[in-house]
Design a protein around this motif. Structure first.
Motif, PDB file in Angstrom:
ATOM      1  N   ALA A  39      45.617  58.496 -25.182  1.00  0.00           N
ATOM      2  CA  ALA A  39      44.775  59.522 -24.559  1.00  0.00           C
ATOM      3  C   ALA A  39      43.497  59.740 -25.362  1.00  0.00           C
ATOM      4  O   ALA A  39      42.450  60.022 -24.786  1.00  0.00           O
ATOM      5  CB  ALA A  39      45.549  60.841 -24.438  1.00  0.00           C
ATOM      6  N   GLY A  40      43.577  59.624 -26.680  1.00  0.00           N
ATOM      7  CA  GLY A  40      42.409  59.832 -27.529  1.00  0.00           C
ATOM      8  C   GLY A  40      41.787  58.519 -27.954  1.00  0.00           C
ATOM      9  O   GLY A  40      42.404  57.454 -27.856  1.00  0.00           O
ATOM     10  N   PRO A  41      40.557  58.541 -28.449  1.00  0.00           N
ATOM     11  CA  PRO A  41      39.858  57.310 -28.855  1.00  0.00           C
ATOM     12  C   PRO A  41      40.543  56.582 -30.001  1.00  0.00           C
ATOM     13  O   PRO A  41      40.567  55.349 -30.038  1.00  0.00           O
ATOM     14  CB  PRO A  41      38.464  57.801 -29.241  1.00  0.00           C
ATOM     15  N   GLN A  42      41.115  57.315 -30.960  1.00  0.00           N
ATOM     16  CA  GLN A  42      41.828  56.650 -32.041  1.00  0.00           C
ATOM     17  C   GLN A  42      43.025  55.878 -31.502  1.00  0.00           C
ATOM     18  O   GLN A  42      43.245  54.709 -31.837  1.00  0.00           O
ATOM     19  CB  GLN A  42      42.297  57.681 -33.062  1.00  0.00           C
ATOM     20  N   ALA A  43      43.822  56.537 -30.672  1.00  0.00           N
ATOM     21  CA  ALA A  43      45.002  55.886 -30.103  1.00  0.00           C
ATOM     22  C   ALA A  43      44.614  54.695 -29.237  1.00  0.00           C
ATOM     23  O   ALA A  43      45.332  53.697 -29.188  1.00  0.00           O
ATOM     24  CB  ALA A  43      45.819  56.892 -29.296  1.00  0.00           C
ATOM     25  N   GLN A  44      43.471  54.790 -28.556  1.00  0.00           N
ATOM     26  CA  GLN A  44      43.011  53.673 -27.730  1.00  0.00           C
ATOM     27  C   GLN A  44      42.719  52.451 -28.598  1.00  0.00           C
ATOM     28  O   GLN A  44      43.084  51.324 -28.245  1.00  0.00           O
ATOM     29  CB  GLN A  44      41.760  54.074 -26.951  1.00  0.00           C
ATOM     30  N   HIS A  45      42.071  52.657 -29.743  1.00  0.00           N
ATOM     31  CA  HIS A  45      41.799  51.548 -30.655  1.00  0.00           C
ATOM     32  C   HIS A  45      43.098  50.939 -31.173  1.00  0.00           C
ATOM     33  O   HIS A  45      43.225  49.706 -31.274  1.00  0.00           O
ATOM     34  CB  HIS A  45      40.948  52.036 -31.827  1.00  0.00           C
ATOM     35  N   ILE A  46      44.061  51.787 -31.521  1.00  0.00           N
ATOM     36  CA  ILE A  46      45.348  51.303 -32.024  1.00  0.00           C
ATOM     37  C   ILE A  46      46.077  50.506 -30.952  1.00  0.00           C
ATOM     38  O   ILE A  46      46.629  49.428 -31.203  1.00  0.00           O
ATOM     39  CB  ILE A  46      46.204  52.473 -32.525  1.00  0.00           C
ATOM     40  N   SER A  47      46.070  51.024 -29.713  1.00  0.00           N
ATOM     41  CA  SER A  47      46.729  50.324 -28.606  1.00  0.00           C
ATOM     42  C   SER A  47      46.068  48.980 -28.331  1.00  0.00           C
ATOM     43  O   SER A  47      46.748  47.966 -28.128  1.00  0.00           O
ATOM     44  CB  SER A  47      46.696  51.201 -27.350  1.00  0.00           C
ATOM     45  N   ASP A  48      44.732  48.955 -28.320  1.00  0.00           N
ATOM     46  CA  ASP A  48      44.016  47.694 -28.093  1.00  0.00           C
ATOM     47  C   ASP A  48      44.365  46.677 -29.170  1.00  0.00           C
ATOM     48  O   ASP A  48      44.591  45.487 -28.882  1.00  0.00           O
ATOM     49  CB  ASP A  48      42.510  47.936 -28.078  1.00  0.00           C
ATOM     50  N   LEU A  49      44.427  47.127 -30.418  1.00  0.00           N
ATOM     51  CA  LEU A  49      44.759  46.234 -31.526  1.00  0.00           C
ATOM     52  C   LEU A  49      46.183  45.701 -31.374  1.00  0.00           C
ATOM     53  O   LEU A  49      46.447  44.516 -31.632  1.00  0.00           O
ATOM     54  CB  LEU A  49      44.611  46.980 -32.852  1.00  0.00           C
ATOM     55  N   VAL A 111      40.634  41.539 -37.841  1.00  0.00           N
ATOM     56  CA  VAL A 111      40.542  42.443 -36.688  1.00  0.00           C
ATOM     57  C   VAL A 111      41.063  43.830 -37.054  1.00  0.00           C
ATOM     58  O   VAL A 111      40.487  44.855 -36.674  1.00  0.00           O
ATOM     59  CB  VAL A 111      41.311  41.858 -35.488  1.00  0.00           C
ATOM     60  N   SER A 112      42.168  43.882 -37.807  1.00  0.00           N
ATOM     61  CA  SER A 112      42.743  45.174 -38.207  1.00  0.00           C
ATOM     62  C   SER A 112      41.812  45.919 -39.160  1.00  0.00           C
ATOM     63  O   SER A 112      41.601  47.131 -39.020  1.00  0.00           O
ATOM     64  CB  SER A 112      44.109  44.965 -38.872  1.00  0.00           C
ATOM     65  N   ALA A 113      41.253  45.184 -40.129  1.00  0.00           N
ATOM     66  CA  ALA A 113      40.403  45.829 -41.132  1.00  0.00           C
ATOM     67  C   ALA A 113      39.141  46.416 -40.509  1.00  0.00           C
ATOM     68  O   ALA A 113      38.641  47.447 -40.972  1.00  0.00           O
ATOM     69  CB  ALA A 113      40.035  44.823 -42.222  1.00  0.00           C
ATOM     70  N   THR A 114      38.636  45.785 -39.452  1.00  0.00           N
ATOM     71  CA  THR A 114      37.419  46.298 -38.822  1.00  0.00           C
ATOM     72  C   THR A 114      37.660  47.641 -38.133  1.00  0.00           C
ATOM     73  O   THR A 114      36.698  48.370 -37.853  1.00  0.00           O
ATOM     74  CB  THR A 114      36.867  45.298 -37.800  1.00  0.00           C
ATOM     75  N   GLN A 115      38.930  47.977 -37.858  1.00  0.00           N
ATOM     76  CA  GLN A 115      39.240  49.240 -37.195  1.00  0.00           C
ATOM     77  C   GLN A 115      39.376  50.399 -38.175  1.00  0.00           C
ATOM     78  O   GLN A 115      39.301  51.564 -37.770  1.00  0.00           O
ATOM     79  CB  GLN A 115      40.544  49.110 -36.392  1.00  0.00           C
ATOM     80  N   ALA A 183      46.533  59.590 -32.119  1.00  0.00           N
ATOM     81  CA  ALA A 183      46.114  58.926 -33.357  1.00  0.00           C
ATOM     82  C   ALA A 183      47.328  58.344 -34.055  1.00  0.00           C
ATOM     83  O   ALA A 183      48.472  58.518 -33.608  1.00  0.00           O
ATOM     84  CB  ALA A 183      45.393  59.919 -34.271  1.00  0.00           C
ATOM     85  N   GLY A 184      47.074  57.670 -35.172  1.00  0.00           N
ATOM     86  CA  GLY A 184      48.163  57.152 -35.983  1.00  0.00           C
ATOM     87  C   GLY A 184      48.794  58.253 -36.821  1.00  0.00           C
ATOM     88  O   GLY A 184      48.379  59.413 -36.786  1.00  0.00           O
ATOM     89  N   ARG A 185      49.794  57.881 -37.592  1.00  0.00           N
ATOM     90  CA  ARG A 185      50.489  58.845 -38.439  1.00  0.00           C
ATOM     91  C   ARG A 185      49.792  58.965 -39.788  1.00  0.00           C
ATOM     92  O   ARG A 185      49.108  58.048 -40.235  1.00  0.00           O
ATOM     93  CB  ARG A 185      51.949  58.434 -38.644  1.00  0.00           C
ATOM     94  N   LEU A 186      49.976  60.137 -40.426  1.00  0.00           N
ATOM     95  CA  LEU A 186      49.416  60.351 -41.763  1.00  0.00           C
ATOM     96  C   LEU A 186      50.370  61.233 -42.549  1.00  0.00           C
ATOM     97  O   LEU A 186      50.818  62.277 -42.050  1.00  0.00           O
ATOM     98  CB  LEU A 186      48.034  61.004 -41.681  1.00  0.00           C
ATOM     99  N   ASP A 187      50.687  60.809 -43.772  1.00  0.00           N
ATOM    100  CA  ASP A 187      51.638  61.556 -44.591  1.00  0.00           C
ATOM    101  C   ASP A 187      51.042  62.867 -45.088  1.00  0.00           C
ATOM    102  O   ASP A 187      49.856  62.950 -45.432  1.00  0.00           O
ATOM    103  CB  ASP A 187      52.071  60.723 -45.790  1.00  0.00           C
ATOM    104  N   ALA A 188      51.895  63.883 -45.121  1.00  0.00           N
ATOM    105  CA  ALA A 188      51.583  65.162 -45.759  1.00  0.00           C
ATOM    106  C   ALA A 188      52.310  65.171 -47.098  1.00  0.00           C
ATOM    107  O   ALA A 188      53.544  65.192 -47.136  1.00  0.00           O
ATOM    108  CB  ALA A 188      52.028  66.324 -44.879  1.00  0.00           C
ATOM    109  N   ILE A 189      51.543  65.147 -48.199  1.00  0.00           N
ATOM    110  CA  ILE A 189      52.109  64.985 -49.534  1.00  0.00           C
ATOM    111  C   ILE A 189      51.821  66.235 -50.360  1.00  0.00           C
ATOM    112  O   ILE A 189      50.665  66.693 -50.415  1.00  0.00           O
ATOM    113  CB  ILE A 189      51.501  63.755 -50.223  1.00  0.00           C
ATOM    114  N   PRO A 190      52.839  66.810 -51.004  1.00  0.00           N
ATOM    115  CA  PRO A 190      52.610  68.016 -51.812  1.00  0.00           C
ATOM    116  C   PRO A 190      51.535  67.782 -52.874  1.00  0.00           C
ATOM    117  O   PRO A 190      51.549  66.776 -53.587  1.00  0.00           O
ATOM    118  CB  PRO A 190      53.978  68.271 -52.456  1.00  0.00           C
ATOM    119  N   GLY A 191      50.564  68.696 -52.939  1.00  0.00           N
ATOM    120  CA  GLY A 191      49.520  68.620 -53.949  1.00  0.00           C
ATOM    121  C   GLY A 191      48.405  67.635 -53.649  1.00  0.00           C
ATOM    122  O   GLY A 191      47.502  67.467 -54.467  1.00  0.00           O
ATOM    123  N   LYS A 192      48.444  66.983 -52.489  1.00  0.00           N
ATOM    124  CA  LYS A 192      47.406  66.011 -52.138  1.00  0.00           C
ATOM    125  C   LYS A 192      46.866  66.345 -50.750  1.00  0.00           C
ATOM    126  O   LYS A 192      47.633  66.525 -49.802  1.00  0.00           O
ATOM    127  CB  LYS A 192      47.964  64.592 -52.147  1.00  0.00           C
TER     128      LYS A 192
END
Length: 246
Positions: A39-49, A111-115, A183-192
């Motif tokens: 639905a979002g532009p980030q997810a669209q790039h991930i899906s295309d890749l 291709v992955s790195a360009t995203q 979008a993709g996933r992102l870790d939530a890390i204590p203190g960071k």
């Protein structure tokens, strides 16, 4: 036994079935949590890749799988056959089947790195986009808006079709923020402090913690509610304000 020259072609339906299966998963995934229905532009790039990588992966599957099955039947030993002549390796052939996969992997890497810059950094056109603090704790996500007194558990309300920055942290253990259709996933890390951005058309989008974080991990869900800017402004103005407006 006759050579089975049609074996590689017989594997073609397998590839088609795999592709159809992934499409079915996209349509029937729990609460719409599939990157294959972006639905979002980030997810669209991930899906295309993902689909770009799927094509060479299926090609390798068909060629290698077909060659293995063909060789297994075509060169099957028959009763009374003498021991075949033992020969050394073919340097040119071995070099080729080492080089070709290496080139395929290199292409996928490029291709992955360009995203990555698009996925990692807020678009320059949205440099002044709003920031929302996302705080993971066992076992709930809390969303804190600048100027508002309270944190809002579970439901992230954002203006539709606008870039929103998420500042992600954790109070206790490692969690992972994931709304696959946005979008993709992102870790939530204590203190960071970790950062990501999302953008969504009007609607509700679902996600959850994707890093095992304890006994109630499965109930640590996320709902992103994207509403028109006018509705968002009304919602925001009706919320209790923080002392001093911070």
């Amino acid at each position: 036994m006759r050579p089975m020259r049609s074996v590689p072609l017989a594997l073609l339906p397998v590839g088609v079935a795999l592709l159809a299966g992934t499409t079915a998963l996209a349509d029937n995934s729990s609460q719409g949590q599939s990157m294959l229905t972006p639905a979002g532009p980030q997810a669209q790039h991930i899906s295309d890749l993902w689909f770009i990588i799927l094509v060479p992966a299926l090609l390798v599957l068909l060629l290698v799988g077909g060659a293995i099955i063909y060789a297994a039947f075509h060169f099957k030993a028959k009763e009374g056959d003498a021991m075949p002549k033992q020969i050394g390796g073919n340097n040119a052939l071995e070099f080729t089947w080492t080089l070709v996969p290496a080139l395929i992997l290199l292409g996928i890497f490029i291709v992955s790195a360009t995203q990555l810059p698009f996925l990692r950094h807020t678009p320059a056109s949205a440099a002044d986009a709003m920031h929302i603090k996302v705080i993971g704790s066992q076992w709930v996500w809390n969303f804190k808006y600048a100027g508002l007194k309270n944190a809002y558990p579970g439901v992230l309300t954002i203006p539709a079709d606008e870039v929103v920055n998420l500042d992600i942290n954790s109070k206790d253990v490692i969690h992972s923020f994931s709304v696959p259709r946005l979008a993709g996933r992102l870790d939530a890390i204590p203190g960071k402090n970790n950062f990501m951005w999302i953008q969504a058309p009007a609607g509700n989008y679902y996600g959850q913690c994707t890093e095992f974080c304890g006994k109630a991990h499965a109930s640590m869900t996320i709902t992103v509610k994207a509403i028109p800017r006018s509705e968002f402004d009304t919602w925001y103005s009706n919320q209790p304000k923080a002392p001093g407006g911070s």
